[in-house]
Design a protein around this motif. Structure first.
Motif, mmCIF file in Angstrom:
data_model
loop_
_atom_site.group_PDB
_atom_site.id
_atom_site.type_symbol
_atom_site.label_atom_id
_atom_site.label_comp_id
_atom_site.label_asym_id
_atom_site.label_seq_id
_atom_site.Cartn_x
_atom_site.Cartn_y
_atom_site.Cartn_z
ATOM 1 N N ARG A 154 1.087 -1.032 0.135
ATOM 2 C CA ARG A 154 -0.231 -0.367 0.135
ATOM 3 C C ARG A 154 0.931 1.571 -0.228
ATOM 4 O O ARG A 154 1.841 1.147 0.416
ATOM 5 C CB ARG A 154 -1.106 0.270 0.879
ATOM 6 N N TYR A 155 0.513 2.519 -0.578
ATOM 7 C CA TYR A 155 0.853 3.722 -0.364
ATOM 8 C C TYR A 155 -0.621 4.497 0.162
ATOM 9 O O TYR A 155 -0.830 4.874 -0.098
ATOM 10 C CB TYR A 155 1.166 4.095 -1.702
ATOM 11 N N ALA A 156 0.494 4.392 1.913
ATOM 12 C CA ALA A 156 -0.990 5.110 2.510
ATOM 13 C C ALA A 156 -1.135 6.390 2.504
ATOM 14 O O ALA A 156 -1.935 7.074 3.077
ATOM 15 C CB ALA A 156 -0.020 5.056 3.929
ATOM 16 N N GLY A 157 -0.117 7.336 1.814
ATOM 17 C CA GLY A 157 -0.424 8.883 1.805
ATOM 18 C C GLY A 157 -0.995 9.041 0.462
ATOM 19 O O GLY A 157 -0.726 10.201 -0.550
ATOM 20 N N TYR A 158 -1.580 7.693 -0.459
ATOM 21 C CA TYR A 158 -2.192 8.807 -1.491
ATOM 22 C C TYR A 158 -3.153 9.266 -1.389
ATOM 23 O O TYR A 158 -3.826 9.363 -1.009
ATOM 24 C CB TYR A 158 -2.469 7.053 -2.426
ATOM 25 N N ALA A 159 -3.165 10.649 -2.589
ATOM 26 C CA ALA A 159 -4.141 11.543 -1.872
ATOM 27 C C ALA A 159 -4.398 11.826 -3.635
ATOM 28 O O ALA A 159 -4.649 13.290 -3.910
ATOM 29 C CB ALA A 159 -3.791 11.940 -1.278
ATOM 30 N N ASP A 160 -4.462 10.980 -4.859
ATOM 31 C CA ASP A 160 -4.339 11.494 -6.185
ATOM 32 C C ASP A 160 -5.436 11.650 -7.226
ATOM 33 O O ASP A 160 -5.186 11.780 -8.026
ATOM 34 C CB ASP A 160 -3.006 11.403 -6.847
ATOM 35 N N GLY A 161 -6.362 11.032 -6.475
ATOM 36 C CA GLY A 161 -7.696 10.590 -7.384
ATOM 37 C C GLY A 161 -7.436 9.348 -7.975
ATOM 38 O O GLY A 161 -6.696 8.337 -8.182
ATOM 39 N N GLU A 162 -8.210 9.040 -8.927
ATOM 40 C CA GLU A 162 -8.758 7.791 -9.309
ATOM 41 C C GLU A 162 -7.928 7.670 -10.437
ATOM 42 O O GLU A 162 -8.207 5.712 -10.687
ATOM 43 C CB GLU A 162 -10.548 7.426 -9.788
ATOM 44 N N GLU A 163 -7.461 8.013 -11.666
ATOM 45 C CA GLU A 163 -6.845 8.254 -12.441
ATOM 46 C C GLU A 163 -5.644 6.941 -11.698
ATOM 47 O O GLU A 163 -5.086 6.289 -12.324
ATOM 48 C CB GLU A 163 -6.409 9.250 -12.941
#
Length: 467
Positions: free
Chosen positions: A284-293
């Protein structure tokens, strides 16, 4: 006062702590050097001898053998048939004539802590380098050795990729690395087989696939090949953990093809069409916040890793979605022990002939099922590699989603049926062609379904067609 060296000097040959790659259970050691005597000696009567002994004191493996004498006080030797095992010590001596007892021969150089076993190459990015932070019990073990950045073999201890006196700064880390999964990997193989293990650390944090693929940039590939050549040119296999840096719209769609090309290059250049490659599906990349794409890009790379193990011979994959993290993207020491153990069991089963369950649950079919009593359409997923039964640690977790002409739809309700199947209860009817995804996002659940037989989670998947 400087004392001139005398006796036998080893100029070329193995280093202390070196692991020699075995071939059909045996290794060959090539040595050469010079010699000199403190007393006058008739050159054509002087002889150099060498032998291999066990360091546990139980005797010689290769008894004293006479070396070939060259010009200008030089000598050379090739010792074949050294059995897989160790630790060994090479001893040399100078015998001034054939009448001199071996016990009274002039001193010679020695090489300590050698072993004949298997060499594994570590490639990829930061989770291959090892960035686990925090305490865990993972001690070193004799017979598990590491070729360090300084070009010298050593007892394998964390951190693997630290760059003190480095001669391979191309893969030098910008910060001090931490705990790696591969010491646990090597120790388990040695414990189960008795085979000493050597590790070559060539990974680099943040490196994209193109730097490992000779068909693209390939600079880290060339660095890796240089390291392999410095250790003798032969290895048992590859340990590959990479992909985070390719989870973007440019690189994710082509990851499978480029990975396959890279493996093909490796095998051709190492002259081994069956070179095994043990891989780890991305965590997992727990810091992800870049949307569905971006989520879809992570799904495509994980799917490429799943398919590679299904479609490319001698490529294997283990899951990591349940591994705890040290930060937003790096596996913790506890997680590394988990991953290292899974990789070792895959190697033991596939390469060392051990009866070990090592495959993770893997979806092989998605088909429309019957409607529920409430009239909801269902999709049934069938999994292979289930040695016990599927089990949901978090039955309320959002694990699955469908994708059709109307768009993406998360599945809120699902259940396990028939030990190896999962029934998805759809919130709406499917429209047109449809696919299903499982734990595909950058930061999916850490509690996907698992197999009670191995306690491994399912492999994440993306774009499996519903029939």
């Amino acid at each position: 006062m400087t004392v001139k060296p005398f006796g036998v000097q080893i100029i070329q040959g193995l280093q202390h702590w070196a692991i020699l790659q075995q071939q059909q259970g045996f290794g060959t050691i090539n040595l050469s050097g010079t010699w000199s005597s403190l007393t006058d000696v008739i050159a054509d009567q002087a002889c150099i001898y060498a032998r291999v002994v066990k360091e546990d004191g139980s005797g010689a493996v290769i008894p004293w053998m006479r070396c070939a004498m060259g010009d200008a006080d030089t000598w050379s030797m090739s010792m074949k048939g050294i059995p897989t095992g160790g630790l060994y010590r090479i001893e040399t001596c100078l015998r001034l004539d054939e009448q001199q007892p071996m016990e009274l021969a002039t001193r010679g150089d020695m090489v300590h802590h050698l072993a004949v076993g298997d060499i594994w190459v570590i490639g990829g990015q930061s989770n291959a380098t090892g960035y686990g932070r925090g305490a865990v019990y993972d001690p070193p073990e004799m017979g598990v050795h590491l070729l360090r950045h300084n070009g010298k073999w050593d007892l394998a201890t964390h951190p693997f990729n630290e760059s003190t006196q480095s001669v391979q700064m191309l893969n030098g880390e910008p910060v001090n690395p931490g705990h790696s999964p591969y010491l646990a990997f090597a120790k388990l193989i040695k414990s189960e087989t008795g085979t000493p293990i050597g590790l070559l650390q060539t990974a680099l944090g943040g490196s994209p696939l193109e730097r490992w693929n000779p068909g693209e940039i390939g600079d880290l590939y060339r660095n890796m090949m240089d390291v392999i050549q410095s250790s003798g040119g032969k290895v048992k296999g590859m340990l590959w953990y990479q992909g985070c840096s390719d989870c973007d719209t440019l690189n994710a769609p082509t990851y499978y093809d480029r990975f396959a090309s890279m493996v093909d290059h490796w095998r051709k250049d190492m002259e081994n069409d069956e070179l095994p490659v043990l891989t780890v599906q991305l965590n997992r990349y727990a810091g992800y916040a870049d949307g569905e794409e971006g989520n879809r890009c992570w799904g495509k790379v994980r799917e490429a890793q799943r398919l590679a193990a299904m479609q490319i011979k001698h490529v294997y994959v283990v899951p990591s979605l349940d591994s705890p993290l040290s930060d937003i993207i790096h596996n913790s020491p506890a997680g590394n022990l988990l991953i290292g153990g899974r990789l070792a069991r895959a190697a033991l089963a596939e390469l060392y002939g051990k009866l070990v369950s090592h495959r993770a649950p893997n979806v092989i079919k998605a088909e429309l099922g019957s409607r529920t009593s409430e009239g909801n359409q269902t999709v049934v997923l069938e999994f292979e590699n289930v040695t016990g039964e599927l089990f949901a640690i978090g039955p309320g977790e959002s694990v699955f989603a469908i994708d059709d002409e109307k768009g993406l739809e998360a599945i809120a309700h699902w259940r396990i049926v028939n030990n190896n199947q999962v029934e998805l209860i759809l919130p709406r009817p499917i429209e047109g062609d449809a696919v299903v995804h499982g734990a595909y996002e950058a930061n999916p659940t850490a509690f996907p379904i698992l197999d009670t037989g191995t306690h491994m989670p399912m492999l994440a998947f993306y774009g499996v067609k519903i029939i």
